[in-house]
Write an enzyme that holds these catalytic residues in place. Sequence first.
Site, PDB file in Angstrom:
ATOM      1  CG  ASP A 185      44.383  45.745  41.281  1.00  0.00           C
ATOM      2  OD1 ASP A 185      45.071  45.096  41.980  1.00  0.00           O
ATOM      3  OD2 ASP A 185      44.875  46.382  40.447  1.00  0.00           O
ATOM      4  CD  GLU A 269      47.765  42.702  45.930  1.00  0.00           C
ATOM      5  OE1 GLU A 269      49.043  42.517  45.880  1.00  0.00           O
ATOM      6  OE2 GLU A 269      47.183  43.392  45.126  1.00  0.00           O
ATOM      7  CG  ASP A 351      45.005  47.581  36.644  1.00  0.00           C
ATOM      8  OD1 ASP A 351      45.777  46.918  37.291  1.00  0.00           O
ATOM      9  OD2 ASP A 351      44.896  48.758  36.380  1.00  0.00           O
TER      10      ASP A 351
END
Length: 399
Positions: A185, A269, A351
């Site tokens: 992340d 991501e 997170d």
Amino acid sequence: MLVTHRIRLDPNNVQATYLALAAGTARFAYNWALSEWQKQYEACKADPTLAKPSEAALRRQLNRIKREQYPWMLEVTKNAPQIAIMQLGRAFENFFAGRARYPRFRRKGRDDRFTLSNDQFRIEGRHIRIPKLGWVRMWETLRFAGKVVSASVARVADHWYASITVDTFDPPVPPADNQSAVGVDLGIKALATLSTGETFEGPKALRTLLTRLRRLSRALSRKVKGSRNRVRAKLRLARLHARIANIRRDSLHKLSASITRRFHKIGIEDLNVKGMLGNRHLARAIADMGFYELRRQLEYKAAWRGGQVVLVDRWFPSSKLCSCCSYRLESLGLDMRHWTCPGCGALNDRDVNAAINLRNVAVSSTASACGGEGAGPAREREAKPAPMKQESNCKVNFG
Ligand SMILES: [Zn+2]
């Protein structure tokens, strides 16, 4: 597989002058071709029988006139003007494909570089041979074995570097330690949080250096144009820029090396970096952290080690989903660092929870690979050659 090794050069004064002249020639040719391109484009709009501008035609045009009009161009390698114009062609290609902005003119001090095709230079030990210059010392030997593809020589502050691209026969590093997966992340507070719970802080030195950067740029703007003091202040600023870039690159390389060495499958991501850079508050922090650069490094290093980066759709609610029971929150404020899951009662670190979700998607993307395409939020990236800066990417081959 293409890899690039950036090596600092150690030119003597005469050689440094040559390098500056070659870079100046490349810049001149690029800018000349860009303004010609614009002229010819306007002309062919007015008269459609005229040919549209092209980099190949511009190279021929320059070759016809350079002996007469720009005889100093002949003092440096012919690659300097030639490849600069090919790079302009590439820049226009990227522009027309919507990948890049309209090409800008190169500026002295910012764009001091030229590129050599592989038939125009040679490397032996700690020396590189450049046409019309001879052997220049390098600070280290070339790290990769394989076919040398091209070299790009550039000045950063007051140092010269050669970025040498090599087509390696073997991956330069062993495969990942094991076959396990990890979620990464990316964030503002910490540079990255892993699904294992580890966090990587961004380099702390950066903040103080950025304060100094602001002070130095203010100091520069107060100096009288053309004065010696201004030249000195400019160099000081350029050195600091180079130092900041080095620190940032170093921390990102350590992080991407550590992740790709330990894990085979990496879920991150798929950030819309362009969109995020448009957000002025986040822009500074994100640009500093170099998300885009980190992803680029993860992808090519994973490919080196036979691993894989799984890009997770950026609409996937990685923060709002409970990694324990898949309960999905309606909303989660940006300042909420922890939340308690209403479904299973787990206390989720924002997170770490997001990183675990990303890992889960990466893991399940294996299963869905046989099940069918396009299912689920993951998009797998095939192992591909190390991406390079677009300019060194063009194929160069001259007879
Ligand atoms: Zn839960």
